[in-house]
Design a protein around this motif. Structure first.
Motif, PDB file in Angstrom:
ATOM      1  N   GLU A 273       0.818  -1.213   0.000  1.00 17.72           N
ATOM      2  CA  GLU A 273       0.000   0.000   0.000  1.00 17.72           C
ATOM      3  C   GLU A 273       0.856   1.269   0.000  1.00 17.72           C
ATOM      4  O   GLU A 273       0.399   2.328  -0.444  1.00 17.72           O
ATOM      5  CB  GLU A 273      -0.890   0.025   1.252  1.00 17.72           C
TER       6      GLU A 273
ATOM      7  N   ALA B 178      -5.479  -8.155  -2.125  1.00 13.92           N
ATOM      8  CA  ALA B 178      -5.944  -7.629  -0.835  1.00 13.92           C
ATOM      9  C   ALA B 178      -5.597  -6.152  -0.662  1.00 13.92           C
ATOM     10  O   ALA B 178      -5.527  -5.666   0.462  1.00 13.92           O
ATOM     11  CB  ALA B 178      -5.347  -8.443   0.305  1.00 13.92           C
ATOM     12  N   HIS B 179      -5.417  -5.446  -1.758  1.00 12.48           N
ATOM     13  CA  HIS B 179      -5.022  -4.035  -1.690  1.00 12.48           C
ATOM     14  C   HIS B 179      -6.198  -3.189  -1.209  1.00 12.48           C
ATOM     15  O   HIS B 179      -7.189  -3.006  -1.902  1.00 12.48           O
ATOM     16  CB  HIS B 179      -4.562  -3.562  -3.072  1.00 12.48           C
ATOM     17  N   MET B 180      -6.084  -2.650   0.010  1.00 13.93           N
ATOM     18  CA  MET B 180      -7.173  -1.886   0.620  1.00 13.93           C
ATOM     19  C   MET B 180      -7.453  -0.595  -0.143  1.00 13.93           C
ATOM     20  O   MET B 180      -8.607  -0.233  -0.383  1.00 13.93           O
ATOM     21  CB  MET B 180      -6.814  -1.578   2.078  1.00 13.93           C
TER      22      MET B 180
ATOM     23  N   HIS C 148      -9.482  -1.245  -3.194  1.00 18.01           N
ATOM     24  CA  HIS C 148     -10.885  -1.563  -2.891  1.00 18.01           C
ATOM     25  C   HIS C 148     -11.685  -0.303  -2.535  1.00 18.01           C
ATOM     26  O   HIS C 148     -12.847  -0.174  -2.925  1.00 18.01           O
ATOM     27  CB  HIS C 148     -10.964  -2.583  -1.747  1.00 18.01           C
TER      28      HIS C 148
ATOM     29  N   ALA D 266     -18.479  -4.481  -0.887  1.00 17.69           N
ATOM     30  CA  ALA D 266     -17.744  -4.368   0.373  1.00 17.69           C
ATOM     31  C   ALA D 266     -17.870  -5.629   1.217  1.00 17.69           C
ATOM     32  O   ALA D 266     -16.886  -6.106   1.801  1.00 17.69           O
ATOM     33  CB  ALA D 266     -18.251  -3.158   1.160  1.00 17.69           C
TER      34      ALA D 266
ATOM     35  N   ALA E 148     -15.752  -8.453  -0.264  1.00 18.04           N
ATOM     36  CA  ALA E 148     -14.327  -8.243  -0.013  1.00 18.04           C
ATOM     37  C   ALA E 148     -13.983  -8.550   1.442  1.00 18.04           C
ATOM     38  O   ALA E 148     -12.948  -9.165   1.731  1.00 18.04           O
ATOM     39  CB  ALA E 148     -13.953  -6.805  -0.354  1.00 18.04           C
ATOM     40  N   ALA E 149     -14.844  -8.131   2.369  1.00 16.17           N
ATOM     41  CA  ALA E 149     -14.603  -8.394   3.785  1.00 16.17           C
ATOM     42  C   ALA E 149     -14.643  -9.886   4.085  1.00 16.17           C
ATOM     43  O   ALA E 149     -13.854 -10.396   4.888  1.00 16.17           O
ATOM     44  CB  ALA E 149     -15.630  -7.649   4.631  1.00 16.17           C
TER      45      ALA E 149
ATOM     46  N   ALA F 191     -11.425 -11.602   3.004  1.00 12.13           N
ATOM     47  CA  ALA F 191     -10.197 -10.955   3.456  1.00 12.13           C
ATOM     48  C   ALA F 191      -9.336 -11.935   4.238  1.00 12.13           C
ATOM     49  O   ALA F 191      -9.841 -12.680   5.087  1.00 12.13           O
ATOM     50  CB  ALA F 191     -10.537  -9.749   4.339  1.00 12.13           C
TER      51      ALA F 191
ATOM     52  N   SER G 163      -6.303  -8.645   7.680  1.00  8.76           N
ATOM     53  CA  SER G 163      -6.489  -7.649   6.626  1.00  8.76           C
ATOM     54  C   SER G 163      -7.507  -6.599   7.043  1.00  8.76           C
ATOM     55  O   SER G 163      -8.534  -6.909   7.656  1.00  8.76           O
ATOM     56  CB  SER G 163      -6.965  -8.335   5.342  1.00  8.76           C
TER      57      SER G 163
ATOM     58  N   LEU H 236      -9.410  -5.181   5.050  1.00 11.76           N
ATOM     59  CA  LEU H 236     -10.575  -5.282   4.170  1.00 11.76           C
ATOM     60  C   LEU H 236     -11.846  -5.582   4.970  1.00 11.76           C
ATOM     61  O   LEU H 236     -12.951  -5.309   4.505  1.00 11.76           O
ATOM     62  CB  LEU H 236     -10.368  -6.367   3.109  1.00 11.76           C
TER      63      LEU H 236
ATOM     64  N   LEU I 249     -14.081  -2.633   5.167  1.00 12.55           N
ATOM     65  CA  LEU I 249     -14.622  -2.013   3.954  1.00 12.55           C
ATOM     66  C   LEU I 249     -16.124  -1.709   4.046  1.00 12.55           C
ATOM     67  O   LEU I 249     -16.567  -0.687   3.508  1.00 12.55           O
ATOM     68  CB  LEU I 249     -14.330  -2.894   2.738  1.00 12.55           C
TER      69      LEU I 249
END
Length: 367
Positions: A91, A210-212, A215, A237, A240-241, A244, A248, A250, A253
């Motif tokens: 990140e 897993a790039h926050m 997302h 969201a 993705a959560a 994760a 993470s 995520l 999110l």
């Protein structure tokens, strides 16, 4: 009878206008400095409003040192060296590219025609530098969103140029997700079709699943204000959560999805204590607790939590976030306002006041 009808009408008007006056996208008015009712954030060691750094969500001393060199000398090589040594998959690279682009954009706004000359020199003298191309693409994106009305001809022309530069940056760094993450803002502004967006998103997921930051940027596209709906954003969201990896951010999110769809005027008393908001806040709190304390996206989640925790009157929890992020305000929700530092300062003062009104003090607040 006429007087009764008049009074009823005035009550209805007050019910509609009152919350709008007190709150627009969460805006709250602060007690005047010096008032007997005003809390003093200085007693907690918090930075003064004019000292708050609006460039970043949290500390990055290497970046600050290089920014000082670049802006002091107008030479770009230190920036190139820093990005060359920053891992592509994390990140931090994305945040540093945003910061360099933002610095150049701010310079240009302050000195039209001359500001940001180091970025122009970087691109002219080293056109094959992947970092320079990525910073240039992000600079164009920021220029489009800041200087032109969305949908205008100028706006679209600048974003089309940004898309071209994103492509150049991607060719120069095949494994780097950042050029594609920059393009997410282009996709939002130009209105990519679902098929175009999915193709772009697949390139990002292949490189950094897993790039926050990616997302959060994609969530904007799926929101009701742009090319999706509340349901689309919540589904994105939540999915993705759910997938994760352990630790993470995520998992936080869904809170960003709630923020994306905050009502302009809140007429529901207890909105911030609703099941949807409470569940999203608890998920974000869990994510913060489970994340590595050096996760560069941790500050982003903490900043957003402050807004919600203050509205929920969870003063102690809000203060625990503030002592860990104070000094930097370059994150949502503050950057959505014309004066991020001022907006953050209002919420910080409210948290301090609420904390002290319930028996808290600097002595009872662990750091």
């Amino acid at each position: 009878m006429e007087i009764l009808l008049f009074l009823l009408a005035m009550c209805m008007l007050a019910a509609v206008i009152g919350p709008w006056v007190m709150r627009r996208r969460g805006g709250i008015r602060q007690v005047a400095p010096g008032s007997p009712d005003a809390a003093d954030p200085d007693t907690y060691g918090f930075a003064r409003q004019e000292e708050l750094d609006v460039r970043m969500p949290g500390p990055d001393q290497d970046l600050l040192d290089v920014l000082d060199v670049v802006q002091g000398t107008q030479q770009w090589r230190a920036a190139s060296q820093l990005l060359a040594g920053t891992p592509k998959e994390g990140e931090v690279r994305w945040q540093r590219i945003q910061a360099f682009a933002g610095a150049a954009s701010l310079e240009l706004a302050q000195q039209p025609g001359r500001g940001g000359s180091w970025l122009r020199a970087w691109r002219a003298e080293s056109p094959k530098d992947a970092g320079g191309a990525a910073v240039h693409a992000e600079f164009l994106v920021q220029q489009a969103w800041r200087s032109s009305a969305a949908g205008s001809d100028d706006f679209r022309i600048i974003l089309e140029e940004a898309r071209t530069v994103c492509g150049e940056a991607a060719l120069l760094a095949p494994g780097d997700p950042v050029p594609y993450i920059v393009e997410l803002a282009v996709a939002r502004g130009l209105g990519y079709t679902p098929e175009q967006f999915d193709q772009l998103w697949a390139k990002i997921i292949d490189r950094a699943p897993a790039h926050m930051g990616a997302h959060i940027a994609a969530l904007h596209f799926h929101s009701e204000r742009w090319h999706g709906s509340r349901k689309d954003a919540e589904a994105f969201a939540t999915a993705a959560a759910a997938r994760a990896p352990q630790g993470s951010l995520l998992a936080a999110l869904p809170l960003f999805a709630v923020y994306e769809h905050l009502p302009e005027v809140n007429l529901v008393q207890g909105f911030y204590r609703s099941q949807v908001v409470t569940r999203a806040v608890e998920g974000a709190m869990f994510a913060v607790h489970a994340a590595r304390q050096d996760d560069p996206m941790l500050a982003h989640v903490r900043h957003l939590l402050v807004l919600f925790l203050v509205h929920m009157e969870r003063w102690s929890e809000a203060m625990h976030q503030l002592v860990r992020i104070d000094g930097h305000v370059g994150a949502l929700p503050w950057t959505a306002e014309a004066d991020p530092a001022a907006q953050y300062t209002v919420y910080r003062a409210l948290a301090v006041a609420g904390y002290e009104a319930n028996g808290g003090s600097p002595a009872t607040l662990p750091h």
